[in-house]
Design a protein around this motif. Structure first.
Motif, PDB file in Angstrom:
ATOM      1  N   PHE A  82       0.827  -1.207   0.000  1.00  0.00           N
ATOM      2  CA  PHE A  82       0.000   0.000   0.000  1.00  0.00           C
ATOM      3  C   PHE A  82       0.863   1.259   0.000  1.00  0.00           C
ATOM      4  CE2 PHE A  82      -3.537  -2.696   1.745  1.00  0.00           C
ATOM      5  CZ  PHE A  82      -4.398  -2.502   0.681  1.00  0.00           C
ATOM      6  N   SER A  83       1.932   1.246   0.763  1.00  0.00           N
ATOM      7  CA  SER A  83       2.831   2.393   0.803  1.00  0.00           C
ATOM      8  C   SER A  83       3.462   2.644  -0.563  1.00  0.00           C
ATOM      9  CB  SER A  83       3.910   2.165   1.865  1.00  0.00           C
ATOM     10  OG  SER A  83       4.775   3.259   1.932  1.00  0.00           O
ATOM     11  N   ASP A  84       3.928   1.580  -1.204  1.00  0.00           N
ATOM     12  CA  ASP A  84       4.511   1.703  -2.543  1.00  0.00           C
ATOM     13  C   ASP A  84       3.480   2.225  -3.542  1.00  0.00           C
ATOM     14  OD1 ASP A  84       6.874   0.709  -1.514  1.00  0.00           O
ATOM     15  OD2 ASP A  84       6.615  -1.304  -2.376  1.00  0.00           O
ATOM     16  N   LEU A  85       2.266   1.715  -3.433  1.00  0.00           N
ATOM     17  CA  LEU A  85       1.198   2.139  -4.330  1.00  0.00           C
ATOM     18  C   LEU A  85       0.875   3.619  -4.132  1.00  0.00           C
ATOM     19  CD1 LEU A  85      -0.905   1.390  -6.452  1.00  0.00           C
ATOM     20  CD2 LEU A  85      -2.356   0.543  -4.604  1.00  0.00           C
ATOM     21  N   ALA A  86       0.844   4.058  -2.899  1.00  0.00           N
ATOM     22  CA  ALA A  86       0.539   5.462  -2.599  1.00  0.00           C
ATOM     23  C   ALA A  86       1.581   6.402  -3.193  1.00  0.00           C
ATOM     24  CB  ALA A  86       0.451   5.667  -1.090  1.00  0.00           C
ATOM     25  N   GLN A  87       2.806   5.921  -3.337  1.00  0.00           N
ATOM     26  CA  GLN A  87       3.899   6.748  -3.856  1.00  0.00           C
ATOM     27  C   GLN A  87       4.145   6.556  -5.346  1.00  0.00           C
ATOM     28  OE1 GLN A  87       7.377   6.185  -1.367  1.00  0.00           O
ATOM     29  NE2 GLN A  87       6.077   5.985   0.435  1.00  0.00           N
ATOM     30  N   SER A  88       3.321   5.733  -5.982  1.00  0.00           N
ATOM     31  CA  SER A  88       3.510   5.441  -7.406  1.00  0.00           C
ATOM     32  C   SER A  88       3.150   6.636  -8.281  1.00  0.00           C
ATOM     33  CB  SER A  88       2.639   4.255  -7.829  1.00  0.00           C
ATOM     34  OG  SER A  88       3.063   3.087  -7.209  1.00  0.00           O
ATOM     35  N   PRO A  89       4.066   7.055  -9.145  1.00  0.00           N
ATOM     36  CA  PRO A  89       3.748   8.145 -10.071  1.00  0.00           C
ATOM     37  C   PRO A  89       2.577   7.730 -10.971  1.00  0.00           C
ATOM     38  CG  PRO A  89       6.094   7.651 -10.119  1.00  0.00           C
ATOM     39  CD  PRO A  89       5.429   6.573  -9.316  1.00  0.00           C
ATOM     40  N   GLY A  90       1.636   8.624 -11.116  1.00  0.00           N
ATOM     41  CA  GLY A  90       0.494   8.354 -11.977  1.00  0.00           C
ATOM     42  C   GLY A  90      -0.676   7.675 -11.306  1.00  0.00           C
ATOM     43  N   ALA A  91      -0.509   7.291 -10.044  1.00  0.00           N
ATOM     44  CA  ALA A  91      -1.627   6.651  -9.337  1.00  0.00           C
ATOM     45  C   ALA A  91      -2.758   7.672  -9.179  1.00  0.00           C
ATOM     46  CB  ALA A  91      -1.192   6.140  -7.971  1.00  0.00           C
ATOM     47  N   PRO A  92      -3.999   7.258  -9.423  1.00  0.00           N
ATOM     48  CA  PRO A  92      -5.115   8.177  -9.236  1.00  0.00           C
ATOM     49  C   PRO A  92      -5.146   8.695  -7.795  1.00  0.00           C
ATOM     50  CG  PRO A  92      -5.826   6.199 -10.387  1.00  0.00           C
ATOM     51  CD  PRO A  92      -4.417   5.949  -9.913  1.00  0.00           C
ATOM     52  N   PRO A  93      -5.436   9.971  -7.605  1.00  0.00           N
ATOM     53  CA  PRO A  93      -5.390  10.557  -6.258  1.00  0.00           C
ATOM     54  C   PRO A  93      -6.256   9.836  -5.222  1.00  0.00           C
ATOM     55  CG  PRO A  93      -5.624  12.278  -7.905  1.00  0.00           C
ATOM     56  CD  PRO A  93      -5.749  10.967  -8.620  1.00  0.00           C
ATOM     57  N   ASP A  94      -7.455   9.426  -5.599  1.00  0.00           N
ATOM     58  CA  ASP A  94      -8.315   8.720  -4.643  1.00  0.00           C
ATOM     59  C   ASP A  94      -7.702   7.390  -4.219  1.00  0.00           C
ATOM     60  OD1 ASP A  94     -10.109  10.786  -4.812  1.00  0.00           O
ATOM     61  OD2 ASP A  94     -11.589   9.679  -6.008  1.00  0.00           O
ATOM     62  N   LEU A  95      -7.162   6.670  -5.187  1.00  0.00           N
ATOM     63  CA  LEU A  95      -6.543   5.384  -4.885  1.00  0.00           C
ATOM     64  C   LEU A  95      -5.297   5.582  -4.039  1.00  0.00           C
ATOM     65  CD1 LEU A  95      -6.317   2.404  -7.227  1.00  0.00           C
ATOM     66  CD2 LEU A  95      -4.288   3.102  -5.995  1.00  0.00           C
ATOM     67  N   ALA A  96      -4.497   6.583  -4.355  1.00  0.00           N
ATOM     68  CA  ALA A  96      -3.283   6.853  -3.577  1.00  0.00           C
ATOM     69  C   ALA A  96      -3.627   7.224  -2.141  1.00  0.00           C
ATOM     70  CB  ALA A  96      -2.466   7.959  -4.232  1.00  0.00           C
ATOM     71  N   GLY A  97      -4.664   8.015  -1.948  1.00  0.00           N
ATOM     72  CA  GLY A  97      -5.090   8.380  -0.599  1.00  0.00           C
ATOM     73  C   GLY A  97      -5.569   7.179   0.191  1.00  0.00           C
ATOM     74  N   ARG A  98      -6.345   6.331  -0.471  1.00  0.00           N
ATOM     75  CA  ARG A  98      -6.817   5.105   0.170  1.00  0.00           C
ATOM     76  C   ARG A  98      -5.639   4.207   0.526  1.00  0.00           C
ATOM     77  NH1 ARG A  98     -10.483   4.422  -3.509  1.00  0.00           N
ATOM     78  NH2 ARG A  98      -9.328   2.930  -4.790  1.00  0.00           N
ATOM     79  N   ALA A  99      -4.662   4.117  -0.373  1.00  0.00           N
ATOM     80  CA  ALA A  99      -3.480   3.289  -0.124  1.00  0.00           C
ATOM     81  C   ALA A  99      -2.687   3.808   1.072  1.00  0.00           C
ATOM     82  CB  ALA A  99      -2.608   3.230  -1.380  1.00  0.00           C
ATOM     83  N   ARG A 100      -2.552   5.140   1.190  1.00  0.00           N
ATOM     84  CA  ARG A 100      -1.855   5.708   2.356  1.00  0.00           C
ATOM     85  C   ARG A 100      -2.569   5.339   3.650  1.00  0.00           C
ATOM     86  NH1 ARG A 100      -0.571   9.651  -1.199  1.00  0.00           N
ATOM     87  NH2 ARG A 100      -2.514  10.813  -0.970  1.00  0.00           N
ATOM     88  N   ALA A 101      -3.885   5.470   3.649  1.00  0.00           N
ATOM     89  CA  ALA A 101      -4.664   5.151   4.853  1.00  0.00           C
ATOM     90  C   ALA A 101      -4.545   3.669   5.206  1.00  0.00           C
ATOM     91  CB  ALA A 101      -6.121   5.539   4.651  1.00  0.00           C
ATOM     92  N   LEU A 102      -4.585   2.810   4.209  1.00  0.00           N
ATOM     93  CA  LEU A 102      -4.485   1.375   4.478  1.00  0.00           C
ATOM     94  C   LEU A 102      -3.073   0.986   4.904  1.00  0.00           C
ATOM     95  CD1 LEU A 102      -6.828   0.091   1.664  1.00  0.00           C
ATOM     96  CD2 LEU A 102      -7.187  -0.141   4.131  1.00  0.00           C
ATOM     97  N   ALA A 103      -2.060   1.644   4.360  1.00  0.00           N
ATOM     98  CA  ALA A 103      -0.685   1.379   4.808  1.00  0.00           C
ATOM     99  C   ALA A 103      -0.562   1.693   6.295  1.00  0.00           C
ATOM    100  CB  ALA A 103       0.312   2.201   3.995  1.00  0.00           C
ATOM    101  N   ASP A 104      -1.111   2.830   6.712  1.00  0.00           N
ATOM    102  CA  ASP A 104      -1.075   3.194   8.138  1.00  0.00           C
ATOM    103  C   ASP A 104      -1.859   2.202   8.973  1.00  0.00           C
ATOM    104  OD1 ASP A 104       0.480   5.397   7.581  1.00  0.00           O
ATOM    105  OD2 ASP A 104      -1.167   6.843   7.686  1.00  0.00           O
ATOM    106  N   LEU A 105      -3.018   1.797   8.480  1.00  0.00           N
ATOM    107  CA  LEU A 105      -3.853   0.834   9.209  1.00  0.00           C
ATOM    108  C   LEU A 105      -3.105  -0.474   9.453  1.00  0.00           C
ATOM    109  CD1 LEU A 105      -6.733   0.000  10.284  1.00  0.00           C
ATOM    110  CD2 LEU A 105      -7.047  -1.000   8.007  1.00  0.00           C
ATOM    111  N   TYR A 106      -2.507  -1.013   8.390  1.00  0.00           N
ATOM    112  CA  TYR A 106      -1.828  -2.297   8.533  1.00  0.00           C
ATOM    113  C   TYR A 106      -0.499  -2.201   9.267  1.00  0.00           C
ATOM    114  CZ  TYR A 106      -5.497  -4.382   5.825  1.00  0.00           C
ATOM    115  OH  TYR A 106      -6.739  -4.814   5.402  1.00  0.00           O
ATOM    116  N   ARG A 107       0.024  -1.005   9.417  1.00  0.00           N
ATOM    117  CA  ARG A 107       1.220  -0.804  10.242  1.00  0.00           C
ATOM    118  C   ARG A 107       0.841  -0.516  11.689  1.00  0.00           C
ATOM    119  NH1 ARG A 107       3.973   1.984   5.608  1.00  0.00           N
ATOM    120  NH2 ARG A 107       5.401   0.400   4.889  1.00  0.00           N
ATOM    121  N   GLY A 108      -0.444  -0.352  11.936  1.00  0.00           N
ATOM    122  CA  GLY A 108      -0.909  -0.102  13.300  1.00  0.00           C
ATOM    123  C   GLY A 108      -0.785   1.331  13.734  1.00  0.00           C
ATOM    124  N   LYS A 109      -0.781   2.263  12.812  1.00  0.00           N
ATOM    125  CA  LYS A 109      -0.654   3.686  13.152  1.00  0.00           C
ATOM    126  C   LYS A 109      -2.011   4.309  13.355  1.00  0.00           C
ATOM    127  CE  LYS A 109       3.714   4.445  10.875  1.00  0.00           C
ATOM    128  NZ  LYS A 109       4.477   5.211   9.933  1.00  0.00           N
TER     129      LYS A 109
END
Length: 88
Positions: free
Chosen positions: A61-88
């Motif tokens: 999810f973290s890699d996806l959030a930082q991917s150039p060209g990723a749609p903004p909504d998907l990147a935002g969701r990926a950031r939130a899920l990366a934090d969730l699965y890291r326990g933040k």
């Protein structure tokens, strides 16, 4: 349309099925030339989390959030899920 159907199946399976059989099918459309690559990568990360591999999913999810060209909504969701699965 076949690739879109595989992506949709990946999202559905994240809640209902054993994830492992779908991951190779999604990886086949997650390459840089596929128009469905970002959605396929998101579905792979969801299935990875479903399989109990939370840290691996967080990295995906973290890699996806930082991917150039990723749609903004998907990147935002990926950031939130990366934090969730890291326990933040």
């Amino acid at each position: 349309m076949k690739d879109l159907a595989i992506v949709r199946l990946g999202y559905i399976a994240a809640d209902a099925a054993t994830p492992e059989p779908l991951i190779p099918r999604l990886q086949a459309i997650a390459d840089k030339n596929s128009p469905w690559r970002f959605s396929a990568r998101e579905a792979i990360a969801l299935l990875t989390a479903r399989a109990g591999q939370r840290e691996a999913a967080a990295k995906m999810f973290s890699d996806l959030a930082q991917s150039p060209g990723a749609p903004p909504d998907l990147a935002g969701r990926a950031r939130a899920l990366a934090d969730l699965y890291r326990g933040k």
